[in-house]
Write a protein that holds these residues in place. Structure first.
Motif, PDB file in Angstrom:
ATOM      1  N   ALA A  31       0.832  -1.213   0.000  1.00 19.14           N
ATOM      2  CA  ALA A  31       0.000   0.000   0.000  1.00 19.14           C
ATOM      3  C   ALA A  31       0.860   1.254   0.000  1.00 19.14           C
ATOM      4  O   ALA A  31       0.583   2.202  -0.738  1.00 19.14           O
ATOM      5  CB  ALA A  31      -0.939  -0.011   1.204  1.00 19.14           C
ATOM      6  N   TRP A  32       1.913   1.274   0.803  1.00 18.83           N
ATOM      7  CA  TRP A  32       2.797   2.443   0.820  1.00 18.83           C
ATOM      8  C   TRP A  32       3.513   2.599  -0.514  1.00 18.83           C
ATOM      9  O   TRP A  32       3.641   3.706  -1.042  1.00 18.83           O
ATOM     10  CB  TRP A  32       3.813   2.337   1.953  1.00 18.83           C
ATOM     11  CG  TRP A  32       3.260   2.761   3.261  1.00 18.83           C
ATOM     12  CD1 TRP A  32       2.831   1.956   4.264  1.00 18.83           C
ATOM     13  CD2 TRP A  32       3.037   4.102   3.701  1.00 18.83           C
ATOM     14  NE1 TRP A  32       2.365   2.711   5.303  1.00 18.83           N
ATOM     15  CE2 TRP A  32       2.477   4.031   4.997  1.00 18.83           C
ATOM     16  CE3 TRP A  32       3.253   5.356   3.134  1.00 18.83           C
ATOM     17  CZ2 TRP A  32       2.140   5.164   5.711  1.00 18.83           C
ATOM     18  CZ3 TRP A  32       2.921   6.481   3.862  1.00 18.83           C
ATOM     19  CH2 TRP A  32       2.364   6.367   5.132  1.00 18.83           C
ATOM     20  N   GLY A  33       4.008   1.506  -1.062  1.00 15.88           N
ATOM     21  CA  GLY A  33       4.696   1.570  -2.349  1.00 15.88           C
ATOM     22  C   GLY A  33       3.776   2.009  -3.472  1.00 15.88           C
ATOM     23  O   GLY A  33       4.149   2.799  -4.329  1.00 15.88           O
ATOM     24  N   TRP A  34       2.535   1.512  -3.437  1.00 16.05           N
ATOM     25  CA  TRP A  34       1.551   1.890  -4.450  1.00 16.05           C
ATOM     26  C   TRP A  34       1.231   3.376  -4.343  1.00 16.05           C
ATOM     27  O   TRP A  34       1.079   4.067  -5.342  1.00 16.05           O
ATOM     28  CB  TRP A  34       0.286   1.064  -4.249  1.00 16.05           C
ATOM     29  CG  TRP A  34      -0.685   1.178  -5.375  1.00 16.05           C
ATOM     30  CD1 TRP A  34      -1.524   2.216  -5.630  1.00 16.05           C
ATOM     31  CD2 TRP A  34      -0.896   0.244  -6.410  1.00 16.05           C
ATOM     32  NE1 TRP A  34      -2.267   1.969  -6.752  1.00 16.05           N
ATOM     33  CE2 TRP A  34      -1.890   0.760  -7.245  1.00 16.05           C
ATOM     34  CE3 TRP A  34      -0.342  -0.996  -6.707  1.00 16.05           C
ATOM     35  CZ2 TRP A  34      -2.336   0.081  -8.356  1.00 16.05           C
ATOM     36  CZ3 TRP A  34      -0.792  -1.665  -7.814  1.00 16.05           C
ATOM     37  CH2 TRP A  34      -1.776  -1.125  -8.626  1.00 16.05           C
ATOM     38  N   ASN A  35       1.145   3.866  -3.119  1.00 14.64           N
ATOM     39  CA  ASN A  35       0.829   5.272  -2.898  1.00 14.64           C
ATOM     40  C   ASN A  35       1.971   6.166  -3.362  1.00 14.64           C
ATOM     41  O   ASN A  35       1.742   7.266  -3.861  1.00 14.64           O
ATOM     42  CB  ASN A  35       0.532   5.498  -1.416  1.00 14.64           C
ATOM     43  CG  ASN A  35      -0.021   6.877  -1.155  1.00 14.64           C
ATOM     44  OD1 ASN A  35      -0.670   7.452  -2.008  1.00 14.64           O
ATOM     45  ND2 ASN A  35       0.250   7.408   0.008  1.00 14.64           N
TER      46      ASN A  35
END
Length: 141
Positions: A31-35
């Protein structure tokens, strides 16, 4: 008989608690990487949809002096919760499939673990593909 059961329990090295911790850390990092990943911003299109729909609902509900503003507010809130509801539903399916895989592991049926793992992989691929397709459809990027 109890000796065999205690022997089987000691052989199991992975617990459901450890699997949950791995899932939480894995999906949090995704989720952090996607964001943080650079991508086309399709959010204004979704905001335009919510604004347009709210305007139409407000026009329709203008005939109801008391309930009109309440229904407009509720529609706006529900429309803004749709992306989060989809993410929660996908997360629930992933956790459910992970638990089914853990049950097969607990039964020492290692061939039964493959189906839940493939379901999780296919679900993640579908979510990523859907995001890319919708972004391309609305922004062309």
């Amino acid at each position: 008989m109890s000796y065999i059961n205690s022997l089987n329990k000691s052989r199991k090295k992975i617990s459901w608690k450890q699997i949950r911790y791995v899932l939480i850390s894995f999906f949090t990092s995704i989720a952090w990487g996607w964001n943080l990943a650079p991508k086309a911003d399709a959010a204004p299109i979704y905001d335009a949809f919510v604004t347009y729909s709210t305007t139409k609902i407000t026009t329709i509900m203008a005939g109801f002096p008391v309930a009109g503003p309440l229904f407009t507010l509720l529609f706006t809130a529900i429309a803004n919760l749709i992306p989060w509801a989809v993410l929660m539903m996908v997360g629930g399916i992933v956790i459910w499939q992970a638990y089914l895989g853990y049950q097969e592991y607990d039964r020492e049926n290692f061939s039964g673990i493959v189906k839940p793992l493939l379901n999780i992989i296919v679900l993640i691929i579908l979510v990523i593909a859907t995001d890319r397709i919708v972004t391309f459809m609305f922004t062309g990027a």
